[in-house]
Every structure is written in C-alpha cells, then in structure tokens.
Design an enzyme around this catalytic site. Structure first.
Site, short mmCIF file in Angstrom:
data_model
loop_
_atom_site.label_atom_id
_atom_site.label_comp_id
_atom_site.label_asym_id
_atom_site.label_seq_id
_atom_site.Cartn_x
_atom_site.Cartn_y
_atom_site.Cartn_z
N THR A 185 0.86 -1.18 0.00
CA THR A 185 0.00 0.00 0.00
C THR A 185 0.90 1.23 0.00
O THR A 185 2.03 1.17 0.50
CB THR A 185 -0.91 0.06 1.24
OG1 THR A 185 -0.08 0.12 2.39
CG2 THR A 185 -1.81 -1.13 1.32
N GLU A 330 -5.95 -3.69 1.07
CA GLU A 330 -6.11 -4.68 2.14
C GLU A 330 -7.40 -5.50 2.01
O GLU A 330 -7.58 -6.48 2.71
CB GLU A 330 -6.12 -3.98 3.51
CG GLU A 330 -4.77 -3.45 3.94
CD GLU A 330 -4.52 -2.01 3.50
OE1 GLU A 330 -5.10 -1.59 2.48
OE2 GLU A 330 -3.74 -1.32 4.17
N LYS A 439 -11.91 19.42 9.99
CA LYS A 439 -12.56 19.59 11.29
C LYS A 439 -12.78 21.08 11.54
O LYS A 439 -11.85 21.79 11.87
CB LYS A 439 -11.72 18.95 12.39
CG LYS A 439 -11.69 17.44 12.22
CD LYS A 439 -10.54 16.78 12.95
CE LYS A 439 -10.34 15.38 12.43
NZ LYS A 439 -9.32 15.23 11.38
N TRP A 444 -17.52 18.08 11.25
CA TRP A 444 -16.71 17.57 10.16
C TRP A 444 -17.25 17.98 8.80
O TRP A 444 -18.46 17.92 8.55
CB TRP A 444 -16.67 16.03 10.20
CG TRP A 444 -15.79 15.51 11.29
CD1 TRP A 444 -15.13 16.26 12.23
CD2 TRP A 444 -15.49 14.15 11.55
NE1 TRP A 444 -14.43 15.44 13.06
CE2 TRP A 444 -14.63 14.13 12.67
CE3 TRP A 444 -15.85 12.94 10.96
CZ2 TRP A 444 -14.13 12.95 13.21
CZ3 TRP A 444 -15.36 11.78 11.49
CH2 TRP A 444 -14.50 11.78 12.61
P1 ADP Z 1 -3.90 4.19 -1.67
O1 ADP Z 1 -5.01 5.05 -2.19
O2 ADP Z 1 -3.42 4.62 -0.32
O3 ADP Z 1 -2.88 3.93 -2.68
P2 ADP Z 1 -5.71 2.02 -1.80
O4 ADP Z 1 -5.74 1.90 -3.25
O5 ADP Z 1 -5.73 0.78 -0.99
O6 ADP Z 1 -4.45 2.75 -1.36
O7 ADP Z 1 -6.84 3.01 -1.38
C1 ADP Z 1 -7.90 2.68 -0.55
C2 ADP Z 1 -8.64 3.92 -0.16
O8 ADP Z 1 -9.16 4.59 -1.30
C3 ADP Z 1 -9.84 3.66 0.70
O9 ADP Z 1 -9.49 3.48 2.05
C4 ADP Z 1 -10.67 4.92 0.47
O10 ADP Z 1 -10.22 5.98 1.28
C5 ADP Z 1 -10.37 5.26 -0.95
N1 ADP Z 1 -11.45 4.78 -1.82
C6 ADP Z 1 -11.48 3.68 -2.58
N2 ADP Z 1 -12.64 3.58 -3.26
C7 ADP Z 1 -13.37 4.66 -2.92
C8 ADP Z 1 -14.68 5.14 -3.27
N3 ADP Z 1 -15.46 4.51 -4.14
N4 ADP Z 1 -15.09 6.28 -2.69
C9 ADP Z 1 -14.33 6.95 -1.80
N5 ADP Z 1 -13.09 6.56 -1.44
C10 ADP Z 1 -12.62 5.42 -1.99
#
Ligand code: ADP
Length: 542
Positions: A185, A330, A439, A444
């Site tokens: 990640t 994850e 915030k 929020w």
């Molecule tokens: P990173 O973005 O840190 O590279 P990931 O691809 O695992 O890692 O990203 C997961 C995160 O992306 C989620 O925890 C969430 O915050 C965001 N995310 C994924 N899909 C959506 C969605 N449809 N709407 C809003 N946020 C999303």
C-alpha cells in the site's frame, strides 16, 4: 460430523486451467508499449504460463519466492502472474510511479529474486539497480528483436527465458492458504506495507466480483481492464476475467481519453473498470469529439469517490450504467458495490442517484460496521458516521514481515482509516479518509463531498479540497481547481456555483487555481503533496 464433499484446494492455477479448457479461443488483446495491438487467447496464455513456470523452476524459483513485476496491463504480464502462481511463487506488483526510495525499500523488504519489466521501465531500473542488490536477474518483457542494449544485471529477454522451459511442470498441489500475490500500500505515513494475498483469498474475491450483485461478469462480456494490475489485483479482474471467460482488452501504457475510446470502440467493449480520473479524461474526449459509446453497457468506478457529474453524464449522454465500488489494497480490493436494488428502483432519478453515489453494500465475504472513537458500534441510520471497520476471508490480518504489528482489534476487525455512515437499507457512504476530513468548529466537513460538488462546474477539469489551519474554527476548507484548457474563472464563480449545493458553513474560505494537481502512485489526487505545497498558504479569512 464432517461433510462428504471432495477436498479441492482453492488454488489460482485452477482459474487459468478452467479458462484453457472452457474458453480456449477467447481473446486477450494488448496494447504494447510501442502502441501496436497484439492478440492472444486464454489457451495460449495457459500454454505459455506453463512453459514459463518450467523455465523458472529450471532457474531455481520455488514455492514462496517473491518475483517483482513492473509492467502495464498486457498479456505477458498476465502470463507471468499465472506462471508464478502455478508453482506457488508469489507475484509482487511494483507500481512504476513509486519514488526510487520507496521502490528500493519495497523490493528489498519483499526480497524479490527477479524483476519482470516492460521496456518502459528499463531506464528507471537501470538507474536504481544498485539499490536492488538482492535481485538476481531482470527479465525484459519484449520480443527478441525489441530487446534493448541494457546494463541491467543478468538481463534476459522474456522470450529467451520462455524458450528455456519445456512446459513439463506440475501446478498447484499446495495448500489453498499459500501466499499468491504481494502488493504494497502506498503508505501515506511510515513505510509502505505489504498486503499478502493467498490463493484462497484471490479465488474468493474473483468469484465474488463475478457475481450478479457485483460486476455480473459473463463470457459475453468484453472487458477493458484499465485499472492496473499493480493496483490491488486490477480489482480482481485478473481472476474474474478467466473465471467467467470474459474477453480481456488491456490498454498497456495508453490511458488518455482518445486511446481508451479507440479500444472501447474497436474491440466493442461492454464493460470497463477504472478510477474517476480516467473517466474524466474519456468524457472530456467524447465531449470534444462528439463521439458516442454504442457498445459499452457498464463501467466500474472506484479507488476514489465517483463524482455525481460522471455518473449523470454516463447515464444521460451515453446510456452507460455506472457501478460505484469501494475497496482498498487490504480488502483484495472489493469491499462494497452500489447497485440499484428493489428498494430504490422505484425512486425518482435524483433520489436514486443519491443511493447509487454511495459506496454501496458489501458482498457476502465482507462484514462491515462503523464505530465511534471509543470503538462502540454506531447505528445504521444513515446519519451517524464513524470509523469504518471490516472483516472477512479476503481482508488482511497482518502485513508482510509483521510491519505495523497487530492490525486487527480483539473482534478481528480491520480499521480501514475511512470515515463512513451506513443507512437503514445497508448502503455505506464514505464521508472521507479520516486524515482528510476537515474539522471545522468541532464539526466535520467531507472533502469528498465538496470536491464532487465543485467538479460539476463546467470549467473544472479537476478539484481537490484540503483543510487549512484557522485560529477560530481549527480548520477551514480550501478549494484547489485545475481548469479545463483555455478556460478562466474567478473564486467567486466557483462559490456562486456551490451555493445551494452544499451546506452554507461548508463553503470554502478560498478558491485557488493551479496548473497541475499532484497524483499518487495509483492515480488518485495526493492530498499529502497538496498539503505540502500549500503549507505556507494563509486563508484570507484568518
Ligand atoms: P492508496 O489510495 O493509499 O494507494 P488504496 O488503493 O488501498 O491505497 O486506497 C484505498 C482507499 O481509497 C480507501 O481506504 C478509500 O479511502 C479510498 N477509496 C477507494 N474507493 C473509494 C470510493 N469509491 N469512494 C471513496 N473513497 C474510496
């Protein structure tokens, strides 16, 4: 008493074997690095993956070894995955947009023995190979006549490596909980962390994604797989595709609007999956060129929140159904999918849209809840919002090498780092990432909601909102806008546009226009970089 059914370990070699037997002639189309198009089939992918497995075994690659791949979506990449998977070696996807320091850290941490690379990334790897001492050899994924002069250690052409094999190999025959794939990640704080998928978790997520309540994948589908294989298993399509017998179209390095349109059209794609940025580029191209999408019936949008404007435009101008999904590395990554269920099917369009824009419902293999700061469960009333937690058989229980220590709570729940609400029908809605939420005066503000409202402005190409320090309110929103080419606008234009679309107290304290919005390695807006860029900026209201 035990059931009397057969023991058939859920190992992923069975996926490509199934495709070989049942859909041998179904095509995989790839855009190569030089822009040319090549065609192969599941039958050929299977044969060549076996050949590759045997070649790798001859070179001493064995169960549990990690092998890096730095490659676009293309047939060789898919072959490589299945060649590794079959013998229990572990594909480790390397995101080419990683910074050199992260790349060195990740390859070292994973202890990758080999790296398979597309031609595009040869210069990057050449420049940094001294920092990758554990890598014994680099495999360059090209035809023999395209093999470059390279200083890469023990470089071998993919086709030469393939020729070392004879296809004499036995696949599978290990436990279904054996590690299958590794993906780090991005790690917005601390070092990147390795998510280690198992054969069983990949099999389960592939089957789950194929279901009617998710992608509804069938052999009649032609899938343009835009989401990269280095982005969480290409959202399971690498497994769902061959399971369902979908014809796969792989765009390689070219993901601009025109290139995506060309493949959608020439291969008559019915389905596609990508992050919102890709769809924005496509929709801009369609608007400018006046082209339509006669074959495409549905698109999966995830990775970050789907803006209302994208869903509406796909619906109204192109007759394409948007499926909004949420997940993370994850979660393998499919966590929730938003569909029109009977309870909302009769609602007027606008009301229905507000449900479809939520992130949706979890499939069977994902359990989900929201909790307050003390860890107490919050009601599913669509109003309360708190930390989103998940558990299930395709969700991480620890990171590779024990990084980050214990990541589950006593109940076995994984904290997603997202803030969300769940409504009485069960639709989950992400408010924000906990570190991005603004915030203001003890309340929020969702940066996602503000961005999605602002992107509806006809002159906006991309929008981002970050919280800026404020002496009275703690934080207030700053809207950062990249305008479409040749457009000009004032902060007041945007504030006027937002009036009535958001709560009054959510109105950004300022709007700034920029020439570029930074993106992270998976193509999402990088709030971290924006916060750094604007660290000396002071709001006019301070
Ligand atoms: P990173 O973005 O840190 O590279 P990931 O691809 O695992 O890692 O990203 C997961 C995160 O992306 C989620 O925890 C969430 O915050 C965001 N995310 C994924 N899909 C959506 C969605 N449809 N709407 C809003 N946020 C999303």
């Amino acid at each position: 008493m035990q059931g009397l059914m057969q023991d058939w370990p859920l190992t992923c070699d069975k996926i490509i074997t199934h495709a070989k037997i049942n859909y041998p002639g179904r095509e995989i189309i790839s855009r190569q690095v030089d822009g040319s198009i090549t065609r192969t089939t599941y039958g050929e992918i299977y044969d060549r993956a076996r050949q590759l497995s045997s070649a790798l075994q001859k070179r001493g690659i064995k169960l549990g070894d990690r092998i890096g791949t730095m490659a676009w979506n293309n047939a060789r990449h898919l072959e490589t995955w299945y060649g590794l998977i079959g013998i229990g070696a572990i594909y480790h996807t390397l995101n080419p947009r990683l910074f050199p320091e992260q790349l060195k850290y990740i390859v070292g941490h994973a202890d990758d023995r080999m790296i398979f690379t597309d031609l595009t990334f040869v210069p990057i790897l050449e420049a940094h190979q001294d920092g990758l001492p554990g890598v014994e050899c680099f495999v360059i994924m090209c035809d023999r006549d395209a093999m470059p002069e390279t200083s890469l250690r023990n470089a071998v052409c993919y086709e030469d490596l393939m020729a070392e094999g004879d296809g004499d190999v036995s696949w599978g025959r290990f436990d279904e909980n054996t590690a299958c794939g590794l993906c780090y990640t991005s790690g917005t704080t601390g070092n990147p962390k390795g998510v280690l998928y198992s054969h069983r978790s990949n099999m389960l997520i592939g089957m789950t994604a194929a279901m009617g309540g998710a992608l509804n994948a069938t052999g009649s589908d032609v899938c343009l797989m835009v989401v990269p294989m280095f982005h969480a298993n290409a959202w399971a399509l690498t497994f769902t595709g061959p399971m369902a017998g979908m014809k796969l179209v792989m765009p390689g390095p070219m993901m601009d609007g025109k290139s995506i349109y060309e493949l959608l059209e020439s291969e008559k794609c019915t389905f596609s999956a990508a992050v919102p940025t890709v769809w924005l580029m496509l929709l801009n191209y369609l608007e400018e060129s006046g082209k339509k999408l006669p074959h495409l019936s549905r698109v999966l949008i995830g990775g970050s929140a789907c803006p209302r404007a994208i869903m509406e435009t796909f619906d109204k101008d192109y007759g394409v159904q948007v499926i909004h999904a949420w997940g993370m590395t994850e979660t393998s990554p499919l966590g929730t999918v938003s569909h029109i269920e009977p309870e909302i099917a009769h609602l007027p369009y606008e009301e229905q849209l507000s449900y479809r824009l939520k992130q949706g419902k979890p499939p069977l293999i994902v359990e989900m809840k929201i909790t307050d700061d003390e860890g107490c469960d919050l009601p599913r009333d669509g109003k309360a919002y708190g930390t989103l937690k998940v558990r299930g058989p395709a969700i991480s229980k620890a990171y590779f090498g024990g990084e980050g220590g214990q990541i589950l709570d006593d109940g076995g729940w994984f904290d997603t780092g997202d803030v969300a609400s769940i409504d009485p029908l069960g639709y989950m809605q992400i408010t924000d990432r906990s570190k991005d939420v603004i915030k203001s005066g003890g309340e929020w503000i969702s940066s996602i909601d503000l961005e999605n409202a602002a992107i509806g402005h006809p002159k906006a190409a991309e929008c981002a909102v970050i919280g800026m320090p404020h002496p009275k309110w703690d934080e207030r929103p700053l809207l950062i806008v990249l305008l479409k080419e040749g457009e000009s606008a004032t902060p007041e234009d945007f504030k006027e546009f937002l009036t009535g679309k958001i709560a009054k107290w959510w109105m950004p304290d300022d709007v700034v226009f920029v020439d570029d919005i930074p993106h992270g390695p998976t193509g999402k807006i990088s709030k971290l970089d924006l916060r750094e860029q604007f660290k000396d900026y002071v709001l006019p209201t301070v």
